[in-house]
Every structure is written in structure tokens, then in C-alpha cells.
Design an enzyme around this catalytic site. Structure first.
Site, mmCIF file in Angstrom:
data_model
loop_
_atom_site.group_PDB
_atom_site.id
_atom_site.type_symbol
_atom_site.label_atom_id
_atom_site.label_comp_id
_atom_site.label_asym_id
_atom_site.label_seq_id
_atom_site.Cartn_x
_atom_site.Cartn_y
_atom_site.Cartn_z
ATOM 1 N N HIS A 146 -0.400 -6.872 -8.085
ATOM 2 C CA HIS A 146 -0.404 -7.725 -8.151
ATOM 3 C C HIS A 146 -2.181 -8.126 -8.926
ATOM 4 C CE1 HIS A 146 -3.805 -7.847 -4.973
ATOM 5 N NE2 HIS A 146 -2.753 -6.105 -4.451
ATOM 6 N N CYS A 161 -1.981 -1.564 -2.163
ATOM 7 C CA CYS A 161 -1.912 -1.831 -3.493
ATOM 8 C C CYS A 161 -2.787 -1.724 -4.092
ATOM 9 C CB CYS A 161 -1.124 -3.459 -3.004
ATOM 10 S SG CYS A 161 -0.160 -3.424 -1.679
#
Length: 211
Positions: free
Chosen positions: A100, A116
Site C-alpha cells: 500500500h 504490511c
């Protein structure tokens, strides 16, 4: 990295993503992006997976563990400048993990996330357009890399922050052997590169015309 596949290849040890696209006729196109990855105790998991979802302007489902630390956090954070996912989310088949953007670009190139992988906003925008659903993803940990370029043998060593390899020199020799290099090797230079761990490719062998 060793064992790279057509798709997304992430080497945690060098905090890099390699997007390998197979072109017609056999050659490859490779794009390289810096990453921010999981911090100590929340390491980004290794293994193979694939892209399952792409979302622009994603909402962030705030983990319960983070809301316990900060009761002021909402259960769901809507898109916007306060959203740590940035403008794009590329979700993986491993639940809860993905690539992301970020509203904190200083975290790219560091081990600071909850697992992440963060990318610079401009980089994830490009990757978002190029990557497709079901694209294979391989996440590995390879602090030592070697490759042949023209008539030179190159060695690149990154810090073994997980302490996985007790002897990086021996690991370097193992990785070098997999290149099938037929020329001479400067082993004293290998030791210097291993000791420095400066994450830069260094020449450790030169193939002469008469070799």
C-alpha cells in the site's frame, strides 16, 4: 533474488520489491521499488501468495491490538490524509497483508510497519496500474546476492538483521556457487564485502579474455 518468479518478488533483507514482467519472446522487464516492512516482533511473513484485490482510496480496518494501545482510533478509518494506507491497496492471499501507499513516506526503507509493506505514493500508483489480480508474489529473506554481469562477478551483502546466518562468508560462497561462475574469484574481496554489508554490488571476480 534467487528463485525469482514472474510477478512480485520481495527481498525483505534489502527492503526491495522486484516486479518482473515476462515480455513476448522471452526477455524480462524488471522494475525495482523500495519498501517499508514489518518491525521487530511484527515481521512481514515470508512465503508465496498472490494478489487478490486492488482498491483505490481504501478504508483502513484498524487492528484491535492498535485500538487497545490507542483508544482514540476508530474501528474503520475512511480514505483521506490521515489514512496510513495512502491512496492504493494491493491485497494478498495471505489474510491481512498487502502492499500500500503511505501518509508517512519516511517509513519506506525501514522496518516500522505492523507487517504490511509500504511504498512511496508515486511508486504504488505505478505498480497499482501494472499489477493484475492473481499475480504471483514471493516474499523471501536473502541478505546475500550474487550475479554475473558481462565478464564480472558481483556480490551484494545486506545486514542479516534476523541473525539467520551464523557465517555470512560461507553463505556468500554458497550463493556464488549457484551462479556457475567459471572465472577467478578474489576471496579477500569477498571477505571485505561480507564484512562491510553496505548493500552495494561489488566486483569480486573478473573474467579475462583468455579464460
Amino acid at each position: 533474488p534467487l528463485g525469482s518468479i514472474a510477478g512480485l518478488n520481495i527481498n525483505l533483507a534489502e527492503l526491495r520489491l522486484f516486479h518482473i514482467i515476462t515480455l513476448k519472446g522471452g526477455p524480462y522487464q524488471v522494475s525495482v521499488y523500495p519498501l517499508g516492512i514489518g518491525r521487530a516482533g511484527r515481521e512481514t511473513p515470508e512465503g508465496t501468495s498472490y494478489v487478490t484485490i486492488k482498491t483505490q482510496d481504501p478504508a483502513w480496518l484498524v487492528p484491535e491490538s492498535l485500538r487497545m494501545q490507542d483508544p482514540g482510533l476508530p474501528q474503520v478509518m475512511p480514505p483521506g490524509p490521515q489514512n496510513p494506507l495512502g491512496d492504493y491497496w494491493i491485497g494478498l492471499s495471505k489474510p491481512g497483508y498487502g502492499l500500500h501507499g503511505t501518509n508517512r513516506p519516511f517509513g519506506v526503507g525501514r522496518r516500522v510497519s505492523n507487517g504490511c509493506m509500504r511504498m512511496y505514493p508515486e511508486d504504488v500508483a505505478v505498480l497499482y496500474e501494472q499489477v493484475e489480480i492473481d499475480t504471483p508474489v514471493r516474499i523471501s529473506y536473502q541478505p546475500v546476492k550474487a550475479a554475473i554481469r558481462d565478464d564480472r562477478l558481483l556480490l551484494e551483502v545486506h545486514p542479516d538483521y534476523l541473525g539467520r546466518f551464523g557465517d555470512l562468508f560461507q553463505q556468500a560462497l554458497t550463493v556464488i556457487s549457484k551462479t556457475r561462475w567459471a572465472g577467478a574469484i578474489d576471496y579477500s574481496r569477498v571477505r571485505i564485502v561480507v564484512s562491510a554489508q553496505n548493500s552495494l554490488p561489488e566486483v569480486i571476480g573478473q573474467r579475462l579474455d583468455d579464460q
